[in-house]
Write a protein that holds these residues in place. Sequence first.
Motif, PDB file in Angstrom:
ATOM      1  N   ASP A  39       0.808  -1.217   0.000  1.00  0.00           N
ATOM      2  CA  ASP A  39       0.000   0.000   0.000  1.00  0.00           C
ATOM      3  C   ASP A  39       0.845   1.272   0.000  1.00  0.00           C
ATOM      4  O   ASP A  39       0.356   2.353   0.295  1.00  0.00           O
ATOM      5  CB  ASP A  39      -0.944   0.012   1.200  1.00  0.00           C
ATOM      6  N   LEU A  40       2.135   1.137  -0.344  1.00  0.00           N
ATOM      7  CA  LEU A  40       3.028   2.289  -0.420  1.00  0.00           C
ATOM      8  C   LEU A  40       3.606   2.392  -1.822  1.00  0.00           C
ATOM      9  O   LEU A  40       4.139   1.418  -2.354  1.00  0.00           O
ATOM     10  CB  LEU A  40       4.166   2.165   0.596  1.00  0.00           C
ATOM     11  N   GLY A  41       3.480   3.577  -2.402  1.00  0.00           N
ATOM     12  CA  GLY A  41       4.002   3.817  -3.739  1.00  0.00           C
ATOM     13  C   GLY A  41       5.104   4.858  -3.718  1.00  0.00           C
ATOM     14  O   GLY A  41       5.282   5.570  -2.723  1.00  0.00           O
ATOM     15  N   VAL A  42       5.836   4.945  -4.809  1.00  0.00           N
ATOM     16  CA  VAL A  42       6.900   5.938  -4.936  1.00  0.00           C
ATOM     17  C   VAL A  42       6.764   6.684  -6.253  1.00  0.00           C
ATOM     18  O   VAL A  42       6.151   6.198  -7.199  1.00  0.00           O
ATOM     19  CB  VAL A  42       8.323   5.308  -4.874  1.00  0.00           C
ATOM     20  N   SER A  43       7.357   7.865  -6.268  1.00  0.00           N
ATOM     21  CA  SER A  43       7.565   8.590  -7.519  1.00  0.00           C
ATOM     22  C   SER A  43       8.854   9.375  -7.368  1.00  0.00           C
ATOM     23  O   SER A  43       9.405   9.484  -6.272  1.00  0.00           O
ATOM     24  CB  SER A  43       6.387   9.520  -7.851  1.00  0.00           C
ATOM     25  N   PHE A  44       9.341   9.884  -8.474  1.00  0.00           N
ATOM     26  CA  PHE A  44      10.590  10.635  -8.507  1.00  0.00           C
ATOM     27  C   PHE A  44      10.298  11.954  -9.214  1.00  0.00           C
ATOM     28  O   PHE A  44      10.471  12.068 -10.426  1.00  0.00           O
ATOM     29  CB  PHE A  44      11.675   9.826  -9.233  1.00  0.00           C
ATOM     30  N   PRO A  45       9.835  12.960  -8.463  1.00  0.00           N
ATOM     31  CA  PRO A  45       9.350  14.194  -9.086  1.00  0.00           C
ATOM     32  C   PRO A  45      10.406  14.990  -9.842  1.00  0.00           C
ATOM     33  O   PRO A  45      10.048  15.831 -10.656  1.00  0.00           O
ATOM     34  CB  PRO A  45       8.793  14.996  -7.908  1.00  0.00           C
ATOM     35  N   GLU A  46      11.683  14.721  -9.644  1.00  0.00           N
ATOM     36  CA  GLU A  46      12.726  15.452 -10.362  1.00  0.00           C
ATOM     37  C   GLU A  46      13.396  14.618 -11.443  1.00  0.00           C
ATOM     38  O   GLU A  46      14.436  15.010 -11.964  1.00  0.00           O
ATOM     39  CB  GLU A  46      13.793  15.948  -9.379  1.00  0.00           C
ATOM     40  N   HIS A  47      12.821  13.500 -11.813  1.00  0.00           N
ATOM     41  CA  HIS A  47      13.528  12.614 -12.742  1.00  0.00           C
ATOM     42  C   HIS A  47      13.790  13.235 -14.107  1.00  0.00           C
ATOM     43  O   HIS A  47      14.693  12.820 -14.795  1.00  0.00           O
ATOM     44  CB  HIS A  47      12.795  11.287 -12.893  1.00  0.00           C
ATOM     45  N   ARG A  48      13.065  14.246 -14.490  1.00  0.00           N
ATOM     46  CA  ARG A  48      13.279  14.865 -15.806  1.00  0.00           C
ATOM     47  C   ARG A  48      14.337  15.960 -15.774  1.00  0.00           C
ATOM     48  O   ARG A  48      14.793  16.408 -16.801  1.00  0.00           O
ATOM     49  CB  ARG A  48      11.968  15.436 -16.320  1.00  0.00           C
ATOM     50  N   ASN A  49      14.703  16.408 -14.594  1.00  0.00           N
ATOM     51  CA  ASN A  49      15.696  17.475 -14.483  1.00  0.00           C
ATOM     52  C   ASN A  49      17.094  16.905 -14.660  1.00  0.00           C
ATOM     53  O   ASN A  49      17.406  15.846 -14.161  1.00  0.00           O
ATOM     54  CB  ASN A  49      15.610  18.152 -13.118  1.00  0.00           C
ATOM     55  N   HIS A  62       4.399   7.663  -1.175  1.00  0.00           N
ATOM     56  CA  HIS A  62       2.961   7.924  -1.191  1.00  0.00           C
ATOM     57  C   HIS A  62       2.239   6.835  -0.413  1.00  0.00           C
ATOM     58  O   HIS A  62       2.575   5.660  -0.525  1.00  0.00           O
ATOM     59  CB  HIS A  62       2.418   7.899  -2.627  1.00  0.00           C
ATOM     60  N   GLY A  63       1.210   7.230   0.340  1.00  0.00           N
ATOM     61  CA  GLY A  63       0.410   6.247   1.049  1.00  0.00           C
ATOM     62  C   GLY A  63      -0.553   6.913   2.006  1.00  0.00           C
ATOM     63  O   GLY A  63      -0.694   8.135   2.031  1.00  0.00           O
ATOM     64  N   SER A  64      -1.185   6.102   2.813  1.00  0.00           N
ATOM     65  CA  SER A  64      -2.041   6.634   3.874  1.00  0.00           C
ATOM     66  C   SER A  64      -1.134   7.121   5.000  1.00  0.00           C
ATOM     67  O   SER A  64       0.033   6.742   5.092  1.00  0.00           O
ATOM     68  CB  SER A  64      -2.978   5.541   4.390  1.00  0.00           C
ATOM     69  N   THR A  96      -4.408  17.784  -7.425  1.00  0.00           N
ATOM     70  CA  THR A  96      -3.365  16.944  -8.019  1.00  0.00           C
ATOM     71  C   THR A  96      -3.906  16.070  -9.144  1.00  0.00           C
ATOM     72  O   THR A  96      -5.109  15.793  -9.234  1.00  0.00           O
ATOM     73  CB  THR A  96      -2.707  16.067  -6.932  1.00  0.00           C
ATOM     74  N   ARG A  97      -2.984  15.642  -9.980  1.00  0.00           N
ATOM     75  CA  ARG A  97      -3.297  14.648 -11.007  1.00  0.00           C
ATOM     76  C   ARG A  97      -2.565  13.367 -10.616  1.00  0.00           C
ATOM     77  O   ARG A  97      -1.907  13.320  -9.581  1.00  0.00           O
ATOM     78  CB  ARG A  97      -2.884  15.165 -12.372  1.00  0.00           C
ATOM     79  N   TYR A  98      -2.644  12.333 -11.433  1.00  0.00           N
ATOM     80  CA  TYR A  98      -2.129  11.018 -11.063  1.00  0.00           C
ATOM     81  C   TYR A  98      -1.392  10.390 -12.229  1.00  0.00           C
ATOM     82  O   TYR A  98      -1.628  10.728 -13.390  1.00  0.00           O
ATOM     83  CB  TYR A  98      -3.291  10.111 -10.630  1.00  0.00           C
ATOM     84  N   LEU A  99      -0.517   9.448 -11.888  1.00  0.00           N
ATOM     85  CA  LEU A  99       0.138   8.657 -12.923  1.00  0.00           C
ATOM     86  C   LEU A  99       0.632   7.342 -12.341  1.00  0.00           C
ATOM     87  O   LEU A  99       0.726   7.186 -11.128  1.00  0.00           O
ATOM     88  CB  LEU A  99       1.280   9.415 -13.597  1.00  0.00           C
ATOM     89  N   VAL A 100       0.920   6.416 -13.227  1.00  0.00           N
ATOM     90  CA  VAL A 100       1.481   5.121 -12.856  1.00  0.00           C
ATOM     91  C   VAL A 100       2.997   5.247 -12.894  1.00  0.00           C
ATOM     92  O   VAL A 100       3.555   5.810 -13.843  1.00  0.00           O
ATOM     93  CB  VAL A 100       1.017   4.017 -13.842  1.00  0.00           C
ATOM     94  N   VAL A 101       3.661   4.740 -11.869  1.00  0.00           N
ATOM     95  CA  VAL A 101       5.125   4.649 -11.859  1.00  0.00           C
ATOM     96  C   VAL A 101       5.441   3.160 -11.778  1.00  0.00           C
ATOM     97  O   VAL A 101       5.081   2.496 -10.804  1.00  0.00           O
ATOM     98  CB  VAL A 101       5.741   5.409 -10.661  1.00  0.00           C
ATOM     99  N   THR A 184      -2.098   4.104  -9.457  1.00  0.00           N
ATOM    100  CA  THR A 184      -1.502   5.428  -9.660  1.00  0.00           C
ATOM    101  C   THR A 184      -1.040   6.020  -8.336  1.00  0.00           C
ATOM    102  O   THR A 184      -1.477   5.606  -7.264  1.00  0.00           O
ATOM    103  CB  THR A 184      -2.521   6.400 -10.292  1.00  0.00           C
ATOM    104  N   VAL A 185      -0.157   7.007  -8.457  1.00  0.00           N
ATOM    105  CA  VAL A 185       0.261   7.827  -7.313  1.00  0.00           C
ATOM    106  C   VAL A 185      -0.015   9.281  -7.711  1.00  0.00           C
ATOM    107  O   VAL A 185      -0.070   9.629  -8.891  1.00  0.00           O
ATOM    108  CB  VAL A 185       1.761   7.641  -6.979  1.00  0.00           C
ATOM    109  N   PRO A 186      -0.210  10.144  -6.710  1.00  0.00           N
ATOM    110  CA  PRO A 186      -0.409  11.565  -7.008  1.00  0.00           C
ATOM    111  C   PRO A 186       0.843  12.161  -7.669  1.00  0.00           C
ATOM    112  O   PRO A 186       1.970  11.810  -7.322  1.00  0.00           O
ATOM    113  CB  PRO A 186      -0.633  12.194  -5.630  1.00  0.00           C
ATOM    114  N   TRP A 187       0.624  13.045  -8.615  1.00  0.00           N
ATOM    115  CA  TRP A 187       1.728  13.690  -9.327  1.00  0.00           C
ATOM    116  C   TRP A 187       1.556  15.200  -9.242  1.00  0.00           C
ATOM    117  O   TRP A 187       0.592  15.758  -9.742  1.00  0.00           O
ATOM    118  CB  TRP A 187       1.751  13.240 -10.770  1.00  0.00           C
ATOM    119  N   PHE A 188       2.473  15.835  -8.560  1.00  0.00           N
ATOM    120  CA  PHE A 188       2.412  17.291  -8.386  1.00  0.00           C
ATOM    121  C   PHE A 188       3.814  17.849  -8.249  1.00  0.00           C
ATOM    122  O   PHE A 188       4.780  17.119  -8.127  1.00  0.00           O
ATOM    123  CB  PHE A 188       1.561  17.665  -7.164  1.00  0.00           C
TER     124      PHE A 188
END
Length: 188
Positions: A39-49, A62-64, A96-101, A184-188
Amino acid sequence: MDYYIDIRLLPDPEFPAAMLMGALFSKLHRALVDLRATDLGVSFPEHRNGHKKSLGQVLRLHGSAAALDHLMATGWLKGMRDHISASDMAEVPADTRYLVVCRRQFKTSAERLRRRRARRHGETLEQAREHIPDSVERKVDLPFATIRSLSTRQTFHLFVEHGDIRQDPVAGRFNAYGLSDEATVPWF
């Protein structure tokens, strides 16, 4: 997925950011395995930099609130405290919007495939070369973390893909890397 925690890598003259991100991601993987967390997700918000293949300097969990509290109470960041700065837990912004990582795996090395074929079929490398041309190699343009497998102890590149942005969340389970092919995880 109403809450998140950002873990930012601090500049370090001795260790490159990619090495630190691999160590951080490996520690997270071990913690998720130990907790059997799905129930825990991850994202890398700076991966494009910066460098295209870099995950950036921030690992976002990401999670509760309960799931994130449980993870952080395990002390999984021990040994990384001098290299990171962890934010307080915060609520995901309302707009926020969402995406799959997700994880992507590729058969990138023709030579590795030839060695594998030779081993499995009892062939010589020359015989395997006849069956596997150089053209099977793929160049991968996805960001990755270099981590060590818990089961085989081998080092490998874990390629990460951030999917298309969506307006609505999709519930689902995350694997022991905090990645999912559907949730999905939140993307912001």
